[in-house]
Design a protein around this motif. Structure first.
Motif, PDB file in Angstrom:
ATOM      1  N   ARG A  53       0.710  -1.133  -0.078  1.00  0.00           N
ATOM      2  CA  ARG A  53       0.055   0.059   0.046  1.00  0.00           C
ATOM      3  C   ARG A  53       0.850   1.243  -0.101  1.00  0.00           C
ATOM      4  NH1 ARG A  53      -4.803  -1.384   3.960  1.00  0.00           N
ATOM      5  NH2 ARG A  53      -5.732  -3.108   3.137  1.00  0.00           N
ATOM      6  N   GLN A  54       1.985   1.323   0.879  1.00  0.00           N
ATOM      7  CA  GLN A  54       2.782   2.612   0.840  1.00  0.00           C
ATOM      8  C   GLN A  54       3.506   2.573  -0.598  1.00  0.00           C
ATOM      9  OE1 GLN A  54       5.786   2.251   3.970  1.00  0.00           O
ATOM     10  NE2 GLN A  54       6.974   4.040   3.065  1.00  0.00           N
ATOM     11  N   ALA A  55       3.924   1.585  -1.186  1.00  0.00           N
ATOM     12  CA  ALA A  55       4.468   1.574  -2.452  1.00  0.00           C
ATOM     13  C   ALA A  55       3.436   2.161  -3.584  1.00  0.00           C
ATOM     14  CB  ALA A  55       4.825  -0.079  -2.939  1.00  0.00           C
ATOM     15  N   MET A  56       2.125   1.785  -3.486  1.00  0.00           N
ATOM     16  CA  MET A  56       1.183   2.287  -4.601  1.00  0.00           C
ATOM     17  C   MET A  56       1.090   3.946  -4.216  1.00  0.00           C
ATOM     18  SD  MET A  56       0.188  -0.381  -6.495  1.00  0.00           S
ATOM     19  CE  MET A  56      -1.196   0.587  -7.067  1.00  0.00           C
ATOM     20  N   ALA A  57       1.065   4.102  -3.128  1.00  0.00           N
ATOM     21  CA  ALA A  57       0.959   5.671  -2.879  1.00  0.00           C
ATOM     22  C   ALA A  57       2.138   6.403  -3.157  1.00  0.00           C
ATOM     23  CB  ALA A  57       0.942   5.863  -1.344  1.00  0.00           C
ATOM     24  N   ASP A  58       3.512   5.637  -3.171  1.00  0.00           N
ATOM     25  CA  ASP A  58       4.559   6.375  -3.469  1.00  0.00           C
ATOM     26  C   ASP A  58       4.680   6.571  -4.940  1.00  0.00           C
ATOM     27  OD1 ASP A  58       5.385   6.709  -0.861  1.00  0.00           O
ATOM     28  OD2 ASP A  58       7.015   5.250  -1.001  1.00  0.00           O
ATOM     29  N   TYR A  59       4.224   5.563  -5.631  1.00  0.00           N
ATOM     30  CA  TYR A  59       4.145   5.436  -7.116  1.00  0.00           C
ATOM     31  C   TYR A  59       3.234   6.622  -7.807  1.00  0.00           C
ATOM     32  CZ  TYR A  59       7.163   1.583  -8.040  1.00  0.00           C
ATOM     33  OH  TYR A  59       8.442   0.746  -7.916  1.00  0.00           O
ATOM     34  N   ALA A  60       2.135   6.832  -6.919  1.00  0.00           N
ATOM     35  CA  ALA A  60       1.102   7.915  -7.303  1.00  0.00           C
ATOM     36  C   ALA A  60       1.757   9.128  -7.296  1.00  0.00           C
ATOM     37  CB  ALA A  60      -0.166   7.690  -6.509  1.00  0.00           C
ATOM     38  N   ASP A  61       2.637   9.479  -6.342  1.00  0.00           N
ATOM     39  CA  ASP A  61       3.287  10.949  -6.060  1.00  0.00           C
ATOM     40  C   ASP A  61       4.435  10.984  -7.223  1.00  0.00           C
ATOM     41  OD1 ASP A  61       1.867  11.234  -3.928  1.00  0.00           O
ATOM     42  OD2 ASP A  61       3.365  10.686  -2.340  1.00  0.00           O
ATOM     43  N   LEU A  62       5.086   9.726  -7.451  1.00  0.00           N
ATOM     44  CA  LEU A  62       6.317   9.746  -8.288  1.00  0.00           C
ATOM     45  C   LEU A  62       5.604   9.805  -9.677  1.00  0.00           C
ATOM     46  CD1 LEU A  62       9.445   9.700  -8.395  1.00  0.00           C
ATOM     47  CD2 LEU A  62       9.147   7.229  -8.837  1.00  0.00           C
ATOM     48  N   GLY A  63       4.571   9.271 -10.057  1.00  0.00           N
ATOM     49  CA  GLY A  63       4.032   9.422 -11.229  1.00  0.00           C
ATOM     50  C   GLY A  63       3.604  10.929 -11.529  1.00  0.00           C
ATOM     51  N   GLU A  64       3.212  11.729 -10.721  1.00  0.00           N
ATOM     52  CA  GLU A  64       2.890  12.860 -10.672  1.00  0.00           C
ATOM     53  C   GLU A  64       4.103  13.966 -11.151  1.00  0.00           C
ATOM     54  OE1 GLU A  64      -0.022  14.495 -10.907  1.00  0.00           O
ATOM     55  OE2 GLU A  64      -0.791  12.692 -10.951  1.00  0.00           O
ATOM     56  N   ARG A  65       5.115  13.703 -10.348  1.00  0.00           N
ATOM     57  CA  ARG A  65       6.311  14.096 -10.737  1.00  0.00           C
ATOM     58  C   ARG A  65       7.116  14.019 -12.024  1.00  0.00           C
ATOM     59  NH1 ARG A  65      10.770  13.621  -7.845  1.00  0.00           N
ATOM     60  NH2 ARG A  65      10.311  11.762  -6.663  1.00  0.00           N
ATOM     61  N   VAL A  66       7.013  12.767 -12.488  1.00  0.00           N
ATOM     62  CA  VAL A  66       7.909  12.495 -13.725  1.00  0.00           C
ATOM     63  C   VAL A  66       6.836  11.724 -14.530  1.00  0.00           C
ATOM     64  CG1 VAL A  66       9.626  10.722 -14.435  1.00  0.00           C
ATOM     65  CG2 VAL A  66       9.796  11.285 -12.016  1.00  0.00           C
ATOM     66  N   ARG A  67       6.713  12.660 -15.589  1.00  0.00           N
ATOM     67  CA  ARG A  67       5.510  12.568 -16.481  1.00  0.00           C
ATOM     68  C   ARG A  67       6.015  12.178 -18.027  1.00  0.00           C
ATOM     69  NH1 ARG A  67       0.108  14.206 -15.343  1.00  0.00           N
ATOM     70  NH2 ARG A  67      -0.020  14.970 -13.508  1.00  0.00           N
ATOM     71  N   ARG A  68       7.069  12.613 -18.146  1.00  0.00           N
ATOM     72  CA  ARG A  68       7.662  12.456 -19.609  1.00  0.00           C
ATOM     73  C   ARG A  68       9.147  11.671 -19.520  1.00  0.00           C
ATOM     74  NH1 ARG A  68       5.645  17.496 -18.913  1.00  0.00           N
ATOM     75  NH2 ARG A  68       3.900  18.253 -19.930  1.00  0.00           N
ATOM     76  N   GLY A  69       9.378  11.176 -20.989  1.00  0.00           N
ATOM     77  CA  GLY A  69      10.489  10.866 -21.178  1.00  0.00           C
ATOM     78  C   GLY A  69      10.731   9.167 -20.694  1.00  0.00           C
ATOM     79  N   ALA A  70      11.959   8.816 -20.747  1.00  0.00           N
ATOM     80  CA  ALA A  70      12.513   7.522 -20.354  1.00  0.00           C
ATOM     81  C   ALA A  70      12.222   7.245 -18.927  1.00  0.00           C
ATOM     82  CB  ALA A  70      13.821   7.455 -20.971  1.00  0.00           C
ATOM     83  N   GLN A  71      12.553   8.394 -18.017  1.00  0.00           N
ATOM     84  CA  GLN A  71      12.467   7.917 -16.668  1.00  0.00           C
ATOM     85  C   GLN A  71      10.966   7.867 -16.362  1.00  0.00           C
ATOM     86  OE1 GLN A  71      14.909   7.607 -15.384  1.00  0.00           O
ATOM     87  NE2 GLN A  71      16.147   9.245 -14.645  1.00  0.00           N
ATOM     88  N   ALA A  72      10.101   8.310 -17.051  1.00  0.00           N
ATOM     89  CA  ALA A  72       8.528   7.794 -16.854  1.00  0.00           C
ATOM     90  C   ALA A  72       8.220   6.358 -17.142  1.00  0.00           C
ATOM     91  CB  ALA A  72       7.619   8.795 -17.565  1.00  0.00           C
ATOM     92  N   GLN A  73       9.128   6.118 -18.515  1.00  0.00           N
ATOM     93  CA  GLN A  73       9.064   4.643 -18.639  1.00  0.00           C
ATOM     94  C   GLN A  73       9.342   3.644 -17.529  1.00  0.00           C
ATOM     95  OE1 GLN A  73      12.363   2.954 -21.072  1.00  0.00           O
ATOM     96  NE2 GLN A  73      11.144   1.600 -22.053  1.00  0.00           N
ATOM     97  N   ARG A  74      10.462   4.269 -16.654  1.00  0.00           N
ATOM     98  CA  ARG A  74      10.942   3.284 -15.616  1.00  0.00           C
ATOM     99  C   ARG A  74       9.544   3.250 -14.400  1.00  0.00           C
ATOM    100  NH1 ARG A  74      15.039   5.231 -18.041  1.00  0.00           N
ATOM    101  NH2 ARG A  74      17.198   4.219 -17.959  1.00  0.00           N
TER     102      ARG A  74
END
Length: 906
Positions: free
Chosen positions: A515-536
């Protein structure tokens, strides 16, 4: 060289078609077959291979430019004494009359028929059309991509042909095979470079393999020359050009493909009638236009470009590249031109390349960054800075997924002085090559040498490599620790920190904090929206979704993380995404899509050299092929799964599961236990035991029950049932409940067994796991049938059969059919004659006749071994046989299917 020593790569289908036409000619059906394709594609080699194999007479002729207007010139080569007086029909009659009168078929080969005279071609066409019974095959080869060829002949050839074969260029793997056949072994990225340079045409490939020094083929991204023959032809054409047309061709070569015509004209200094100059350069075959028309001009191909640049000479080419750089607005393209103009170190250009590489690295565009850094290192004069840039180029190549290109630079990197960055890069390379012990040593040395306060960026980079290393070892706590260090050292926006954060959630999930991991990915997905880093980020989130039963979300994420087209996305991440996507498709019952995903990933896997993803990809392929009874394909996928080093735990787990799937599909419960036994050892633990991550626990428990090891099964299940309940993983709860149901049924507790199975099916109702529903129903039905509840068993197994049939799982469809037959509900219950086998005896007899031992039959039918022996004794008595061999022979002679190997058992 003999035919056997010179394999005709990639032409098996074309050669088979020519042999078919030759066979038809031998039956009195004459043909004119035109073999066409671009220059150097292998037309002559193909036709000559057919001629070498042909046992009859072969007539040969070759079209020549100076004979193209000489009537009957080609025909005179084929049959020198032929009387050519009269029209083509009359000459054709004499030509066919002059062929061998034996039963042999005549093969008439006209090479370079695009340069043949029209009269000869007309005669050959008339010979075939007016004398179709003649044992004659005319083979004409023709080039199709030369704008200077005579239009009348090019128009005539397809009209006279009774069949056409258009040869396609070779693929990059076929180029690699061609090189290997000539003693040159290319790493995949080098094979792809040679393929691009030659457009996959065999003739220039063979020429370059012979002309270029062997050491070149092991280098990183070498500049390939034109073959000597191409270079000579280009020099001759340049010499015939007007000064303006030559300047245009040279400008196009300097600027390369995708250049606006106005920029080419500016560099060439053409201010007047550009169209006439373009027309002249085009007709010489030195330039071509873009598909959109006259707005873009490019060299004819990369070989012509190399030949033009070589003909200019180093000084003139360098000067032209510098002038071209002054015309460019795009900084990256400007720098590329300056690199080409710099035969000696140029610190200013090197610094600019380094800065641009850092910009691309910041968004994860590692492929572009690698090339820029390699150029930067070449132009750097300072030794320490040059070594640092070269090392970073290797690191970027690995990040881009080009492991072979990185490995080509390893000898050079290993010769450099030892630094933390050097060790970190070599450790990174060891990781993606699946060499855990080497990676541990390299990374440990890097961490011991680095001064985190003085060089936090390198320290963060080492931490990020440790994150990947911990992921592959299944060590979630270590992963999170190293990821936090990377972020603290470099700051949350640094490339190393973003990559570490993208993987960190998997470490959290591997320690029960999904659950904590899902919350962290939600935040990270908002910060990293484009490019190859978003792919990761998207790939890791898809992987996590898969472990928490969000199958639909997992498929969406993983499918979007597959492409590597945006900003040089990572091949490694793409391979992981494909591997987990195939797994999600398997679980959802989309087996055709799963196999397609694996198949499409294979070329990328082989080209990149990233062995990490191979077991995970092929695990799914093994499962699908085994369940569908495609045993050869399953064995091949298993071979791929096991190939190469498997130092890392996650590689081994996928391989163990693949072996277990294959064993379970073959009803080999002891084989399942052997395959999965390593996962019960102390090294396994961590995320390998986390519910939802690796679905092996229920397979192991089912096999323990079938083998009669009830106490072990009970102890094993209790631990994992508690963990699955604590984590709230519905799929794991359902799978383990089914295993519990089988155990309770085997122990005689039908009520408890029924409750467990019904709980499993109820839980699965909310999940899109079709294969799991079929599997639970099948185990439930077997248990009911063993308990004597045949009517209920019939209903449950029929449900399982329907789902298995919809999946194409023929292995289990056949198994369901045997269960239904053994249950006897579909058999007539009256009128059985004395000595006739019961359904249960029939099922036992069938499996024994197929070659299964009593123990294997017991596992297949979920019976006790003693019960199988009892039924077999009665079968022997009723049928009047005394041995298994007699039983197999009896049933074989009566028409009952009796495959001879275990692999054929459904």
């Amino acid at each position: 060289m003999t035919e056997a020593a010179t394999p005709l790569i990639g032409r098996d289908g074309d050669l088979a078609e020519l042999e078919r036409r030759l066979s038809q000619a031998g039956e009195g059906r004459a043909h004119v077959v035109v073999v066409s394709g671009p220059a150097g594609v292998g037309r002559t080699a193909l036709v000559e291979r057919l001629a070498d194999r042909h046992g009859g007479p072969v007539l040969r002729a070759t079209g020549m430019p100076w004979e193209a207007r000489n009537d009957y010139g080609v025909l005179a080569q084929l049959m020198p004494a032929l009387d050519v007086a009269g029209d083509p029909v009359e000459v054709a009659a004499r030509f066919t009359a002059g062929l061998a009168t034996s039963e042999d078929t005549t093969l008439a080969v006209v090479d370079d028929a695009h340069l043949a005279d029209r009269r000869s071609l007309q005669v050959l066409a008339s010979a075939v059309r007016h004398h179709p019974q003649a044992r004659l095959l005319v083979m004409a080869t023709a080039v199709t991509d030369d704008p200077t060829l005579p239009a009348d002949v090019l128009d005539l050839l397809p009209r006279i042909a009774t069949a056409e074969i258009t040869l396609a260029p070779l693929s990059a793997p076929e180029v690699s095979r061609l090189a290997a056949a000539r003693g040159v072994f290319l790493h995949p990225s080098m094979a792809e470079s040679l393929w691009r340079h030659t457009h996959g045409r065999p003739r220039p490939v063979v020429q370059l393999l012979a002309e270029v020094p062997h050491s070149t083929w092991a280098r990183f991204d070498p500049t390939l020359p034109a073959p000597a023959a191409v270079a000579a032809r280009v020099r001759e054409r340049l010499s015939r050009c007007s000064p303006a047309a030559r300047a245009l061709a040279e400008a196009a070569a300097v600027l390369g493909p995708g250049t606006a015509a106005r920029d080419v004209a500016r560099l060439a200094g053409i201010e007047g009638d550009l169209l006439s100059v373009l027309d002249e350069a085009y007709t010489t075959g030195l330039v071509e236009f873009a598909p959109r028309g006259l707005t873009e001009v490019a060299p004819r191909d990369s070989m012509v470009r190399a030949a033009v640049l070589a003909a200019m000479g180093p000084a003139a080419a360098a000067a032209a590249h510098r002038r071209a750089a002054d015309l460019m607005d795009d900084p990256a393209r400007r720098l590329r031109l300056l690199v080409a103009a710099s035969p000696v170190p140029d610190p200013a250009v090197a610094d600019q390349l380094d800065t641009l590489a850092a910009e691309h690295a910041a968004v994860g565009a590692w492929g572009t960054a690698a090339s820029l850094l390699h150029d930067s290192s070449r132009l750097t004069d300072d030794r320490l800075q040059r070594e640092s840039r070269l090392t970073r180029a290797v690191d970027a190549s690995i990040g881009a997924g080009d492991v072979f290109a990185a490995a080509a630079l390893v000898p050079e990197v290993e010769s450099l002085r030892e630094t933390p960055l050097r060790n970190a890069v070599l450790g990174y390379l060891a990781i993606v090559r699946g060499r855990a012990v080497e990676a541990e040593s390299r990374l440990g040395r890097a961490w011991a040498l680095v001064n985190a306060e003085r060089d936090p960026d390198v320290a963060a980079q080492i931490c990020q490599r440790y994150v990947l290393h911990a992921l592959m070892r299944g060590r979630g706590e270590e992963l999170v620790t190293w990821a936090d260090r990377a972020v603290a050292l470099a700051g949350p926006e640094a490339p190393a920190a973003v990559e570490a954060a993208a993987i960190r959630g998997l470490g959290l999930a591997g320690t029960g904090r999904a659950r904590q991991a899902m919350a962290d990915y939600a935040d990270l997905g908002e910060r990293v929206r484009r490019g190859a880093q978003a792919q990761r980020v998207v790939m890791a989130r898809g992987w996590l979704n898969l472990t928490v039963d969000a199958i639909d979300d997992a498929r969406a994420d993983l499918a979007s993380a597959v492409p590597t087209t945006f900003l040089g996305g990572s091949t490694r991440i793409s391979l992981w995404a494909r591997a987990w996507l195939a797994r999600a498709q398997f679980l959802a019952g989309e087996w055709d899509e799963a196999v397609r995903t694996v198949r499409e990933a294979n070329p990328l896997l082989e080209r990149s050299g990233i062995v990490l993803a191979a077991p995970l990809l092929h695990w799914t392929a093994v499962a699908v092929h085994a369940l569908r009874g495609e045993w050869e394909a399953a064995d091949e996928a298993l071979r791929r799964c096991d190939a190469g080093p498997q130092d890392y735990e996650l590689m081994r787990v996928a391989s163990y599961l693949a072996h277990a799937h294959l064993a379970e599909a073959r009803a080999d419960s002891s084989g399942v236990l052997r395959a999965l036994h390593p996962l019960t050892q102390p090294w396994a633990g961590g995320s390998i035991d986390e519910p939802g991550h690796w679905p092996w626990h229920d397979m192991y428990a089912h096999a323990l029950v079938v083998e009669g090891r009830y106490a072990e099964a009970g102890t094993f299940l209790r631990r994992h049932e508690r963990l699955a309940a604590d984590r709230g993983c519905a799929s794991a709860v359902a799978r383990l409940a089914a295993a519990r149901g089988r155990l309770l049924g085997a122990q005689g507790d039908l009520a408890g067994s029924t409750t467990a199975f019904e709980q499993a099916l109820e839980t699965l109702e909310t999940l899109p796991l079709r294969y799991d529903r079929a599997r639970v129903n099948f185990a439930y039905g077997q248990t009911l049938r063993r308990a004597g509840k045949r009517r209920r068993a019939d209903t449950v197994i029929s449900t399982a059969r329907e789902i298995f049939a919809s999946l194409g799982a023929t292995t289990y469809v056949a198994r369901c059919d045997r269960e239904l037959k053994a249950g006897g509900m579909h058999a007539a219950r009256s009128g059985r004659e004395a000595g006739e086998l019961t359904p249960q005896e029939e099922a036992v007899a069938e499996l024994v006749a197929r070659g299964l031992s009593n123990r294997e039959v017991a596992a297949e039918l979920f019976l006790a071994t003693k019960t199988v022996q009892y039924h077999l004794t009665r079968v022997y008595a009723k049928l009047g046989v005394r041995s298994r061999a007699e039983l197999a022979a009896r049933r074989s002679s009566s028409g009952s299917p009796a495959p001879s190997t275990r692999q054929e058992i459904g």
